[in-house]
Design a protein around this motif. Structure first.
Motif, PDB file in Angstrom:
ATOM      1  N   GLN A   1      -4.581 -10.368  28.939  1.00 57.96           N
ATOM      2  CA  GLN A   1      -5.962 -10.822  29.085  1.00 57.96           C
ATOM      3  C   GLN A   1      -6.848  -9.769  29.724  1.00 57.96           C
ATOM      4  O   GLN A   1      -6.546  -9.244  30.792  1.00 57.96           O
ATOM      5  CB  GLN A   1      -6.027 -12.086  29.944  1.00 57.96           C
ATOM      6  CG  GLN A   1      -7.457 -12.589  30.095  1.00 57.96           C
ATOM      7  CD  GLN A   1      -7.629 -13.584  31.228  1.00 57.96           C
ATOM      8  OE1 GLN A   1      -6.759 -14.381  31.500  1.00 57.96           O
ATOM      9  NE2 GLN A   1      -8.771 -13.528  31.884  1.00 57.96           N
TER      10      GLN A   1
ATOM     11  N   LEU B   1     -10.023  -8.802  31.832  1.00 60.49           N
ATOM     12  CA  LEU B   1     -10.717  -9.480  32.931  1.00 60.49           C
ATOM     13  C   LEU B   1     -12.127  -9.875  32.533  1.00 60.49           C
ATOM     14  O   LEU B   1     -12.592 -10.969  32.852  1.00 60.49           O
ATOM     15  CB  LEU B   1     -10.752  -8.583  34.178  1.00 60.49           C
ATOM     16  CG  LEU B   1     -11.568  -9.081  35.362  1.00 60.49           C
ATOM     17  CD1 LEU B   1     -11.114 -10.468  35.814  1.00 60.49           C
ATOM     18  CD2 LEU B   1     -11.475  -8.088  36.520  1.00 60.49           C
TER      19      LEU B   1
ATOM     20  N   MET C   1      -2.942  -8.951  33.190  1.00 60.48           N
ATOM     21  CA  MET C   1      -4.389  -8.715  33.228  1.00 60.48           C
ATOM     22  C   MET C   1      -4.627  -7.227  32.981  1.00 60.48           C
ATOM     23  O   MET C   1      -3.915  -6.385  33.538  1.00 60.48           O
ATOM     24  CB  MET C   1      -4.915  -9.098  34.610  1.00 60.48           C
ATOM     25  CG  MET C   1      -6.371  -8.811  34.851  1.00 60.48           C
ATOM     26  SD  MET C   1      -7.474  -9.928  33.992  1.00 60.48           S
ATOM     27  CE  MET C   1      -7.106 -11.469  34.799  1.00 60.48           C
TER      28      MET C   1
ATOM     29  N   ALA D   1      -6.301 -10.747  41.228  1.00 61.68           N
ATOM     30  CA  ALA D   1      -5.453 -11.035  40.068  1.00 61.68           C
ATOM     31  C   ALA D   1      -4.067 -11.502  40.527  1.00 61.68           C
ATOM     32  O   ALA D   1      -3.564 -12.527  40.054  1.00 61.68           O
ATOM     33  CB  ALA D   1      -5.335  -9.787  39.182  1.00 61.68           C
TER      34      ALA D   1
ATOM     35  N   VAL E   1      -8.149 -17.363  33.924  1.00 66.97           N
ATOM     36  CA  VAL E   1      -6.839 -17.278  34.581  1.00 66.97           C
ATOM     37  C   VAL E   1      -6.542 -18.593  35.302  1.00 66.97           C
ATOM     38  O   VAL E   1      -5.442 -19.152  35.188  1.00 66.97           O
ATOM     39  CB  VAL E   1      -6.775 -16.095  35.577  1.00 66.97           C
ATOM     40  CG1 VAL E   1      -5.490 -16.151  36.409  1.00 66.97           C
ATOM     41  CG2 VAL E   1      -6.875 -14.772  34.851  1.00 66.97           C
TER      42      VAL E   1
ATOM     43  N   VAL F   1      -1.223 -13.612  38.307  1.00 69.90           N
ATOM     44  CA  VAL F   1      -0.919 -12.766  37.153  1.00 69.90           C
ATOM     45  C   VAL F   1       0.377 -12.007  37.413  1.00 69.90           C
ATOM     46  O   VAL F   1       0.751 -11.752  38.559  1.00 69.90           O
ATOM     47  CB  VAL F   1      -2.071 -11.796  36.781  1.00 69.90           C
ATOM     48  CG1 VAL F   1      -3.365 -12.529  36.509  1.00 69.90           C
ATOM     49  CG2 VAL F   1      -2.247 -10.730  37.808  1.00 69.90           C
TER      50      VAL F   1
ATOM     51  N   TYR G   1      -1.106  -6.127  36.588  1.00 73.78           N
ATOM     52  CA  TYR G   1      -2.500  -5.721  36.425  1.00 73.78           C
ATOM     53  C   TYR G   1      -2.486  -4.286  35.928  1.00 73.78           C
ATOM     54  O   TYR G   1      -1.886  -3.408  36.556  1.00 73.78           O
ATOM     55  CB  TYR G   1      -3.250  -5.817  37.761  1.00 73.78           C
ATOM     56  CG  TYR G   1      -4.733  -5.547  37.654  1.00 73.78           C
ATOM     57  CD1 TYR G   1      -5.635  -6.600  37.579  1.00 73.78           C
ATOM     58  CD2 TYR G   1      -5.237  -4.246  37.640  1.00 73.78           C
ATOM     59  CE1 TYR G   1      -7.006  -6.372  37.491  1.00 73.78           C
ATOM     60  CE2 TYR G   1      -6.597  -4.012  37.544  1.00 73.78           C
ATOM     61  CZ  TYR G   1      -7.478  -5.074  37.476  1.00 73.78           C
ATOM     62  OH  TYR G   1      -8.832  -4.844  37.385  1.00 73.78           O
TER      63      TYR G   1
END
Length: 160
Positions: free
Chosen positions: A74, A76, A105, A118, A88, A123, A126
């Motif tokens: 995903q 941001l 992320m 995150a 999220v 998550v 990152y």
């Protein structure tokens, strides 16, 4: 019971392997799609270009659990940072069949506050978006190495 061989482990990770990519930028999507095609040819991927589409797909896949992705990638900013954080949170509030899917992320933001937030929201990783295609390709080779060749991903849990 004998331990799984590396081949059996990899075959298990790629069985029905699907990646949900949540990316609203068409240029980035082109780079991502090309990198996936070169690095993860066994993988089926689906793009959601906005939060509503991503949530709709995930919700429909809770009914058809064999369709669930093994990983969510995903952006941001879809299209805003706030909408990305809300997405999220909404994914993490979904049923366990969806909220346990590893969510990676990725963003152009290197802001330590974004990275911290995150991880606080749950998550799995990152990543800062690369600048050119060769770096995108290297990223996806690393994603393959870690998420499919190394990690044992949870099996899809079918409802009865």
């Amino acid at each position: 019971m004998a331990a799984l061989t590396k081949y059996e482990h990899l075959r298990g990770n790629f069985k029905r392997a699907k990646l949900l990519v949540i990316e609203d930028n068409d240029d980035h999507w082109t780079l991502i799609r090309n990198a996936i095609n070169q690095s993860l040819p066994e993988l089926m991927y689906v793009r959601a270009s906005n939060s509503a589409m991503a949530l709709e797909l995930l919700q429909s896949w809770t009914i058809e659990e064999w369709e669930l992705p093994k990983l969510i990638l995903q952006d941001l900013y879809v299209p805003t940072r706030e909408e990305g954080w809300n997405l999220v949170k909404e994914i993490k509030e979904m049923s366990p069949v969806c909220n346990r899917i590893p969510l990676v992320m990725f963003s152009s933001s290197q802001d330590p506050d974004d990275v911290n937030e995150a991880y606080q929201l749950g998550v799995s990783s990152y990543l800062v978006k690369p600048l050119d295609f060769s770096d995108w390709l290297a990223y996806f080779k690393q994603l393959r190495s870690y998420w499919w060749d190394t990690v044992t991903l949870p099996p899809v849990q079918f409802s009865v």
